[in-house]
Design a protein around this motif. Structure first.
Motif, short mmCIF file in Angstrom:
data_model
loop_
_atom_site.label_atom_id
_atom_site.label_comp_id
_atom_site.label_asym_id
_atom_site.label_seq_id
_atom_site.Cartn_x
_atom_site.Cartn_y
_atom_site.Cartn_z
N ASP A 1 1.67 -82.93 -42.59
CA ASP A 1 3.08 -83.28 -42.50
C ASP A 1 3.13 -84.79 -42.35
OD1 ASP A 1 5.81 -83.21 -42.29
OD2 ASP A 1 5.83 -82.62 -40.17
N ALA A 2 3.68 -85.49 -43.34
CA ALA A 2 3.54 -86.94 -43.32
C ALA A 2 4.66 -87.65 -44.06
CB ALA A 2 2.20 -87.34 -43.93
N TYR A 3 4.92 -88.85 -43.62
CA TYR A 3 5.64 -89.86 -44.39
C TYR A 3 4.78 -91.11 -44.27
CZ TYR A 3 9.14 -93.20 -45.95
OH TYR A 3 9.80 -94.19 -46.64
N SER B 1 -5.74 -80.71 -34.17
CA SER B 1 -4.63 -81.48 -34.76
C SER B 1 -4.84 -82.95 -34.44
CB SER B 1 -3.29 -80.99 -34.20
OG SER B 1 -3.21 -81.22 -32.81
N SER B 2 -4.31 -83.80 -35.30
CA SER B 2 -4.34 -85.24 -35.07
C SER B 2 -3.08 -85.85 -35.64
CB SER B 2 -5.58 -85.87 -35.73
OG SER B 2 -5.52 -85.72 -37.14
N ALA B 3 -2.70 -87.00 -35.13
CA ALA B 3 -1.45 -87.61 -35.55
C ALA B 3 -1.54 -89.13 -35.49
CB ALA B 3 -0.29 -87.12 -34.68
N ILE B 4 -0.92 -89.77 -36.47
CA ILE B 4 -0.73 -91.22 -36.50
C ILE B 4 0.77 -91.48 -36.58
CG2 ILE B 4 -1.18 -93.37 -37.75
CD1 ILE B 4 -3.64 -92.04 -38.96
N HIS B 5 1.30 -92.27 -35.66
CA HIS B 5 2.72 -92.61 -35.66
C HIS B 5 2.85 -94.13 -35.61
CE1 HIS B 5 4.56 -88.59 -35.07
NE2 HIS B 5 3.38 -88.31 -34.53
N LEU B 6 3.63 -94.67 -36.57
CA LEU B 6 3.88 -96.10 -36.63
C LEU B 6 5.38 -96.37 -36.57
CD1 LEU B 6 1.40 -97.09 -39.50
CD2 LEU B 6 0.98 -97.16 -37.04
N ALA B 7 5.72 -97.64 -36.50
CA ALA B 7 7.14 -98.01 -36.50
C ALA B 7 7.79 -97.62 -37.81
CB ALA B 7 7.27 -99.52 -36.27
N GLU B 8 9.12 -97.65 -37.85
CA GLU B 8 9.92 -97.30 -39.02
C GLU B 8 9.71 -95.84 -39.44
OE1 GLU B 8 10.06 -100.19 -42.20
OE2 GLU B 8 9.08 -101.67 -40.92
N ASP B 9 9.41 -95.00 -38.48
CA ASP B 9 9.30 -93.54 -38.69
C ASP B 9 8.17 -93.14 -39.63
OD1 ASP B 9 11.49 -93.06 -37.03
OD2 ASP B 9 12.90 -93.38 -38.68
N TYR B 10 7.14 -93.95 -39.76
CA TYR B 10 5.97 -93.55 -40.52
C TYR B 10 5.10 -92.65 -39.65
CZ TYR B 10 7.22 -97.40 -43.64
OH TYR B 10 7.89 -98.25 -44.49
N PHE B 11 4.62 -91.54 -40.21
CA PHE B 11 3.76 -90.64 -39.44
C PHE B 11 2.84 -89.89 -40.39
CE2 PHE B 11 7.48 -88.25 -40.66
CZ PHE B 11 7.02 -86.98 -40.99
N TYR B 12 1.72 -89.42 -39.83
CA TYR B 12 0.69 -88.70 -40.59
C TYR B 12 0.07 -87.70 -39.63
CZ TYR B 12 -3.25 -88.10 -43.85
OH TYR B 12 -4.18 -87.60 -44.73
N SER C 1 1.57 -102.05 -45.70
CA SER C 1 2.95 -102.46 -45.97
C SER C 1 3.26 -102.55 -47.45
CB SER C 1 3.23 -103.81 -45.30
OG SER C 1 2.35 -104.81 -45.80
N GLY C 2 2.25 -102.75 -48.29
CA GLY C 2 2.50 -102.91 -49.71
C GLY C 2 2.30 -101.66 -50.54
N LEU C 3 2.03 -100.52 -49.90
CA LEU C 3 1.74 -99.29 -50.63
C LEU C 3 2.94 -98.36 -50.64
CD1 LEU C 3 -1.85 -98.55 -49.29
CD2 LEU C 3 -1.22 -99.59 -51.48
N THR C 4 3.02 -97.52 -51.69
CA THR C 4 4.09 -96.54 -51.80
C THR C 4 3.92 -95.46 -50.73
OG1 THR C 4 4.21 -96.89 -54.19
CG2 THR C 4 5.17 -94.84 -53.33
N LYS C 5 5.05 -95.12 -50.09
CA LYS C 5 5.03 -94.09 -49.05
C LYS C 5 5.49 -92.76 -49.66
CE LYS C 5 4.08 -97.49 -46.30
NZ LYS C 5 4.25 -98.61 -47.23
N LEU C 6 4.85 -91.68 -49.24
CA LEU C 6 5.16 -90.35 -49.73
C LEU C 6 5.59 -89.47 -48.57
CD1 LEU C 6 2.12 -89.73 -52.11
CD2 LEU C 6 4.39 -90.56 -52.75
N ARG C 7 6.57 -88.62 -48.83
CA ARG C 7 6.97 -87.62 -47.83
C ARG C 7 6.46 -86.28 -48.30
NH1 ARG C 7 7.07 -84.80 -44.19
NH2 ARG C 7 8.84 -84.08 -42.92
N ALA C 8 5.64 -85.62 -47.47
CA ALA C 8 5.05 -84.36 -47.89
C ALA C 8 4.84 -83.45 -46.70
CB ALA C 8 3.72 -84.60 -48.58
N THR C 9 5.10 -82.19 -46.91
CA THR C 9 4.73 -81.13 -45.97
C THR C 9 4.05 -80.06 -46.81
OG1 THR C 9 6.64 -81.58 -44.55
CG2 THR C 9 5.56 -79.45 -44.29
N GLU C 10 2.74 -79.98 -46.70
CA GLU C 10 1.99 -79.07 -47.54
C GLU C 10 0.70 -78.63 -46.85
OE1 GLU C 10 0.68 -80.85 -51.17
OE2 GLU C 10 0.53 -82.84 -50.28
N ALA C 11 0.11 -77.61 -47.41
CA ALA C 11 -1.14 -77.07 -46.87
C ALA C 11 -1.99 -76.55 -48.01
CB ALA C 11 -0.85 -75.97 -45.86
#
Length: 275
Positions: A56-58, A9-20, A73-83
């Motif tokens: 699992d990402a926003y 597993s791997s994870a990226i977490h940024l401010a404003e609740d962005y995660f991947y 910062s200029g790209l559209t953010k997507l919320r997805a939970t998929e496999a």
């Protein structure tokens, strides 16, 4: 025969609740057999793999090779939970024929069936070796090598599940010189790439990229069975690609014109190893 599996597993977490967050899993099995018939040495085998990739990402889509200009910062953010779950089945065979003492030819190939896209790729392979005396050998090979897309590139919302494997034709020629524990090799190569994965406005990703690479590699090594051993290698290469029909040719993201590697090991005493 061999079997293996892994889960990570791997994870990226940024401010404003962005995660991947990603969770890849893979199970792999293979088996084969060898037989000698006269001057022929025949090998054949089968391989199978089952892979599951969960996301699992926003977040925004990560940049594809060659996308450039990635400003989060200029790209559209997507919320997805998929496999996505996919499999691959491959069979391969090769016949190494000693035509004459010092002359060998190997012909074979493999067939890879990719379960997610439903595509089967046939990959012919051909190689030869010719000894020139006791120390020098000429080498040549040619073949097709497929590469499956990255897992994130085939997720339904984040990519394109219909992506096919990219293809690369390889042609390699050179020679090898051996004396005692020393070996030197010089190889030149040319590669032509097709169906490379590139960004696409309609399908997110598409197999529209092409490219080519050329270069030469020089290697001098001393056997690691010796007290002082190691190797030094130098490579000179050029790699170009296009991101689709009608696009400008550009240097590949992985273009490395010069590469130098040095590895050494010494055993000054039975209980000591320096590297």
């Amino acid at each position: 025969a061999a079997m293996a599996g892994h889960r990570s597993s791997s994870a990226i977490h940024l401010a404003e609740d962005y995660f991947y967050e990603t969770r890849p899993e893979e199970f792999f099995a293979r088996g084969g057999a060898r037989v000698a018939v006269g001057r022929h040495r025949i090998e054949a085998g089968v391989e199978g793999a089952r892979t599951r990739y969960a996301l699992d990402a926003y977040f925004s889509r990560l940049p594809a090779a060659g996308q450039g200009g990635y400003v989060f910062s200029g790209l559209t953010k997507l919320r997805a939970t998929e496999a996505v779950t996919g499999g691959r089945l491959a069979v391969h065979a090769a016949d190494r024929w000693t035509i004459l003492p010092g002359t060998e030819l190997e012909a074979g190939g493999r067939a890879d069936r990719y379960g997610l896209s439903g595509v089967t790729v046939l990959s012919p392979r051909l190689a030869g070796a010719q000894s020139l005396g006791r120390r020098v050998k000429l080498l040549a090979s040619f073949g097709l090598y497929p590469q499956a897309p990255q897992a994130a590139e085939v997720l339904p919302r984040w990519g394109n599940p219909e992506l096919e494997p990219s293809r690369a034709w390889h042609a390699i020629g050179g020679f090898e010189w051996t004396r005692g524990s020393w070996t030197a090799t010089v190889e030149t190569y040319a590669k032509r790439f097709a169906a490379l994965v590139v960004p696409d406005a309609r399908t997110v990703y598409a197999n529209a990229g092409t490219g080519e690479a050329r270069g030469v590699e020089v290697l001098l090594r001393r056997s690691f069975s010796e007290r002082f051993a190691g190797w030094i290698a130098y490579g000179r290469a050029s790699s170009r690609r296009r991101d689709g029909p009608g696009t400008a040719e550009r240097p590949s993201d992985y273009d490395l014109p010069h590469a130098l590697s040095v590895v050494g090991r010494a055993r000054p005493a039975p209980a000591w190893t320096l590297s």
